[in-house]
Design an enzyme around this catalytic site. Structure first.
Site, PDB file in Angstrom:
ATOM      1  N   GLY A   1      -7.698   0.980   0.858  1.00 25.59           N
ATOM      2  CA  GLY A   1      -7.161   0.246   0.104  1.00 25.59           C
ATOM      3  C   GLY A   1      -6.811   0.936  -1.767  1.00 25.59           C
ATOM      4  O   GLY A   1      -5.794   0.510  -2.623  1.00 25.59           O
ATOM      5  N   THR A   2      -6.629   2.498  -1.324  1.00 24.90           N
ATOM      6  CA  THR A   2      -5.762   3.225  -2.174  1.00 24.90           C
ATOM      7  C   THR A   2      -4.300   4.313  -1.752  1.00 24.90           C
ATOM      8  O   THR A   2      -3.945   4.775  -2.481  1.00 24.90           O
ATOM      9  CB  THR A   2      -6.792   4.814  -3.431  1.00 24.90           C
ATOM     10  OG1 THR A   2      -7.389   5.317  -1.898  1.00 24.90           O
ATOM     11  CG2 THR A   2      -7.978   3.516  -4.030  1.00 24.90           C
TER      12      THR A   2
ATOM     13  N   LYS B   1      -7.698   7.942  -7.524  1.00 25.11           N
ATOM     14  CA  LYS B   1      -7.884   7.228  -6.691  1.00 25.11           C
ATOM     15  C   LYS B   1      -8.885   6.516  -7.345  1.00 25.11           C
ATOM     16  O   LYS B   1      -9.186   5.122  -7.759  1.00 25.11           O
ATOM     17  CB  LYS B   1      -8.388   7.648  -5.312  1.00 25.11           C
ATOM     18  CG  LYS B   1      -7.124   7.845  -5.084  1.00 25.11           C
ATOM     19  CD  LYS B   1      -7.397   8.617  -3.004  1.00 25.11           C
ATOM     20  CE  LYS B   1      -6.698   9.142  -2.438  1.00 25.11           C
ATOM     21  NZ  LYS B   1      -7.220   9.326  -1.011  1.00 25.11           N
TER      22      LYS B   1
ATOM     23  N   GLY C   1      -1.849   0.461   1.697  1.00 25.16           N
ATOM     24  CA  GLY C   1      -3.003  -0.739   1.288  1.00 25.16           C
ATOM     25  C   GLY C   1      -3.428  -0.602   0.248  1.00 25.16           C
ATOM     26  O   GLY C   1      -3.926  -1.896  -0.544  1.00 25.16           O
TER      27      GLY C   1
ATOM     28  N   LYS D   1      -3.309   4.340  18.514  1.00 24.85           N
ATOM     29  CA  LYS D   1      -2.867   2.312  18.103  1.00 24.85           C
ATOM     30  C   LYS D   1      -2.574   1.899  19.291  1.00 24.85           C
ATOM     31  O   LYS D   1      -2.900   1.200  18.998  1.00 24.85           O
ATOM     32  CB  LYS D   1      -1.452   2.058  17.241  1.00 24.85           C
ATOM     33  CG  LYS D   1      -0.931   3.572  15.399  1.00 24.85           C
ATOM     34  CD  LYS D   1      -0.254   2.501  15.772  1.00 24.85           C
ATOM     35  CE  LYS D   1       0.084   3.248  13.404  1.00 24.85           C
ATOM     36  NZ  LYS D   1       1.528   3.011  12.736  1.00 24.85           N
TER      37      LYS D   1
ATOM     38  N   ARG E   1     -14.419   5.574   0.964  1.00 19.38           N
ATOM     39  CA  ARG E   1     -14.858   7.182   1.015  1.00 19.38           C
ATOM     40  C   ARG E   1     -16.213   7.671   0.005  1.00 19.38           C
ATOM     41  O   ARG E   1     -15.264   7.458  -1.370  1.00 19.38           O
ATOM     42  CB  ARG E   1     -14.544   7.764   1.822  1.00 19.38           C
ATOM     43  CG  ARG E   1     -13.617   7.090   3.039  1.00 19.38           C
ATOM     44  CD  ARG E   1     -12.662   8.135   3.273  1.00 19.38           C
ATOM     45  NE  ARG E   1     -11.287   8.090   3.140  1.00 19.38           N
ATOM     46  CZ  ARG E   1     -11.401   9.193   2.137  1.00 19.38           C
ATOM     47  NH1 ARG E   1     -11.828  10.138   2.272  1.00 19.38           N
ATOM     48  NH2 ARG E   1      -9.873   9.192   1.148  1.00 19.38           N
TER      49      ARG E   1
END
Length: 314
Positions: A12-13, A45, A17, A138, A36
């Site tokens: 998310g950072t 962050k 995200g 992916k 993390r």
């Protein structure tokens, strides 16, 4: 009124995200951010996470290598969105296999969106080496999701405007992120169509899809009609807004693919530029029956055109 799904965002950072986090909060979802342990040493962050916390997000600390903590985090939500780095520089796509296993064990997730947000990897089976490595990884994540019967939505957001419009596609060498003032490199004849997305719009479309039955177990492509543009058309927008007239330097397919003495990273970049600007792999295929298109699904989203996006650089 239906309750909004609880959303866990991993990564998310990051560049995409943080847009997903903002969109999730803005659209009223209870929002959780997995971070993390090592992130606490990065002041930028940390400050970003705290700003999200002030907006109502809940912060969950867990490593992808700590399976039980990951499972515990997943059990608190309904939807997981991964924005783990998947670009040519920061490539951690296969780390998501640990997330897939945690989701499978938790057993409560009604939708998982893996980190993609660019070209559709299942369309890119012909991609050139070494750039094909990202698409191969992916696809491995996709097949793992499907093998474990995890409900999913895959997202293809094509070209993020900050990279591809802001720098007019000048992604070789030092890759400027501001529009050129004097000259610009054009790949091929510059007339191949690509698709450009404002990053905040990407976040909104992603979050809108998570509770939508029309996107369940499908790929959602983002193809806003006014942003289907050639490189020449993006350059023309910049010239009109800035009043500049840029010198065009044309690079042929052969020149692009046969440059000498480049690093592995530069070879990856060149391969992607070839796929986008010469082959036209963002727009040279029809969306199939197991896919949807975001701007058609959500016409209420007043997406940012590249005419509007480029004004910030004037």
């Amino acid at each position: 009124m239906d309750m909004k799904s609880r959303v866990l965002i991993v990564g998310g950072t990051g560049y995409v995200g943080k847009r997903i986090v903002k969109a999730s909060i803005a659209l009223g979802h209870p929002t959780y951010i997995l971070f993390r342990p090592e992130v606490v040493s990065d002041i930028d962050k940390v400050q970003m996470l705290l700003s999200f916390k002030q907006l109502g997000a809940k912060l969950l600390e867990a490593s992808l290598d700590d399976h039980q903590k990951l499972v515990d985090a997943v059990k608190q939500v309904d939807v997981v969105i991964s924005a783990i780095g998947g670009g040519v520089v920061d490539h951690h796509i296969l780390d998501q296999l640990k997330l897939v296993e945690a989701i499978k064990e938790a057993g409560n997730i009604k939708r998982f969106l893996p980190s993609e947000f660019g070209m559709d990897p299942d369309v890119m089976v012909h991609a050139l080496h070494p750039g094909n490595s990202i698409f191969i990884d992916k696809r491995k994540v996709r097949r793992a999701i499907e093998a474990r019967n995890i409900p999913y939505t895959y997202v293809s957001a094509n070209m993020l405007a900050g990279f591809f419009a802001g720098g007019l596609g000048q992604l070789l060498d030092k890759a400027p992120m501001m529009p050129a003032q004097d000259k610009v490199l054009i790949y091929g004849d510059g007339n191949v169509k690509g698709i450009y997305l404002d990053e905040d719009d990407v976040g909104i479309y992603i979050v809108k899809s998570i509770d939508d039955p029309r996107t369940l177990n499908k790929t959602m492509f983002m193809r806003p009609p006014k942003n289907i543009l050639s490189q020449n058309e993006v350059v023309e927008i910049w010239e009109r807004l800035s009043g500049l007239k840029l010198k065009k330097i044309y690079m042929s397919e052969d020149q692009l693919l046969n440059m000498e003495g480049e690093s592995y990273l530069e070879k990856m970049k060149r391969g992607h530029l070839y796929q986008i600007f010469i082959r036209g792999d963002l727009y040279n295929f029809e969306i199939g029956p197991n896919a949807t298109e975001a701007s058609e699904l959500y016409p209420e989203v007043k997406y940012t055109t590249m005419d509007s996006y480029m004004k910030r650089y004037v």
